[in-house]
Design an enzyme around this catalytic site. Structure first.
Site: not given
Lengths: 160, 208
Positions: A23, A29, A46
């Site tokens: 990711t 995040c 994520h």
């Protein structure tokens, strides 16, 4: 030959060796890597926000939140044969990219706290983390070895 | 009627936001031009409604290293202004202020970074002034904060703001660059209003 599976923002996926889950550019995040070494299954989520109960229309995308995203990741891994008691976790992200984001609204920190609390409640051991501070991170999670590789502009490559 | 989700907006709303962006950017560009002593070109703003994973593509992909600057806005309107400066812009600023060439982000010192903050501050002030006098709404801006990092991580800041209400982000994208620049990629000034503030804006301007 390793196959890299890309996971977008507010998304998740699972893989078996030789799969690598990736990711990109985590800011506030958090990337949650779960690994069941016994059954050789890994998963990566994520997430963007700590709690689905705070949202007005959470049902739109449950993978956006730490609580519902992690629950779905665990269920998906179980569906592939993993067991909760064998899972360990590594997490990355939760930075505060800009100083003007007021401390009270530090969503990165809240994301990390929420994820840790959830992992604790599931009795999943957190074995490594690279969280906080003020820089973006890209994560490669190698399911075969369980190594979470964190790439950033300032710190380069860190293997956890 | 109050809109809860940006998917409910119609083309008329988009036109209104484009016009707001146009006036705001016009003012900001004028300030920039007089500040820098250079001609500044602006494009017609684009109102973009994008999925979380599409945004970073606009600035060269999630891992592209960019200079971003964030200014929070509050008062009657809440949201943020985010700049993504392109290299051509950075080079011009370095040249005018410091008589230096720009080679890499690592070489920028604190003084140079603060020059960019000042430019952001001046542009945002003029932008917001225009918005404020047009709508009669009171709008405050914060001190700018600079960040050089992956585009995806920088742009996740407005995404997260919108993640509370939906799956997409709305922003008014204004691009600008110095006159005569050969580079097609321009700097972006992105205004990201919160959903409640959008409703307030539309109400104030009589758009339903």
């Amino acid at each position: 030959m390793q196959s890299v599976i890309n996971i977008g923002i507010s998304d998740l996926n699972v893989a078996s060796p030789p799969g690598v889950l990736a990711t990109y550019a985590l800011g506030s995040c958090v990337g949650i890597c779960l690994h069941d070494r016994t059954h050789n299954i890994g998963g990566l989520a994520h997430i963007m926000l700590p709690d689905s109960r705070e949202a007005s229309n959470a049902s739109e995308n449950l993978r956006r939140y730490a609580d519902t995203g992690l629950a779905e990741l665990i269920e998906t891994m179980k569906g592939k044969g993993a067991s909760l008691s064998c899972m360990t976790a590594k997490i990355a992200g939760g930075a505060q990219m800009f100083q003007t984001q007021l401390k009270t609204f530090n969503i990165g920190e809240r994301n990390v706290e929420a994820v840790k609390k959830l992992l604790y409640n599931y009795r999943i051991r957190l074995i490594a983390e690279d969280t906080g501070s003020n820089y973006g991170r890209t994560v490669f999670f190698d399911v075969a070895t369980g190594v979470m590789q964190v790439k950033s502009v300032t710190k380069g490559i860190v293997n956890l | 009627m109050a809109y809860k989700n940006i998917d409910e907006l119609n083309p008329m709303h988009v036109d209104v936001l484009t016009e707001l962006g146009n006036i705001g950017t016009g003012n900001a560009a004028t300030s920039l031009a007089s500040f820098m002593g250079r001609e500044v070109d602006i494009n017609v703003p684009n109102v973009r409604i994008l999925g979380f994973n599409e945004i970073a593509e606009y600035v060269g992909g999630p891992e592209n290293i960019v200079m971003g600057m964030l200014i929070k806005i509050d008062g009657d309107i809440n949201g943020m202004i985010l700049y993504v400066f392109d290299n051509d812009f950075i080079e011009n600023v370095m040249n005018v202020f410091f008589g230096k060439k720009f080679s890499s982000f690592e070489e920028l010192d604190e003084m140079e970074k603060s020059a960019f903050c000042e430019i952001g501050n001046i542009m945002a002030s003029s932008y917001v002034n225009a918005l404020s006098s047009m709508t009669g709404l009171f709008i405050n801006i914060s001190i700018p904060s600079l960040c050089i990092d992956m585009a995806g991580a920088i742009l996740s800041v407005p995404s997260i703001e919108f993640a509370r209400v939906g799956n997409k982000v709305l922003f008014i994208d204004d691009s600008f660059g110095f006159g005569g620049s050969s580079d097609k990629v321009k700097s972006n000034m992105i205004l990201v209003p919160e959903m409640d503030s959008l409703n307030k804006l539309f109400e104030k301007l009589g758009v339903m």
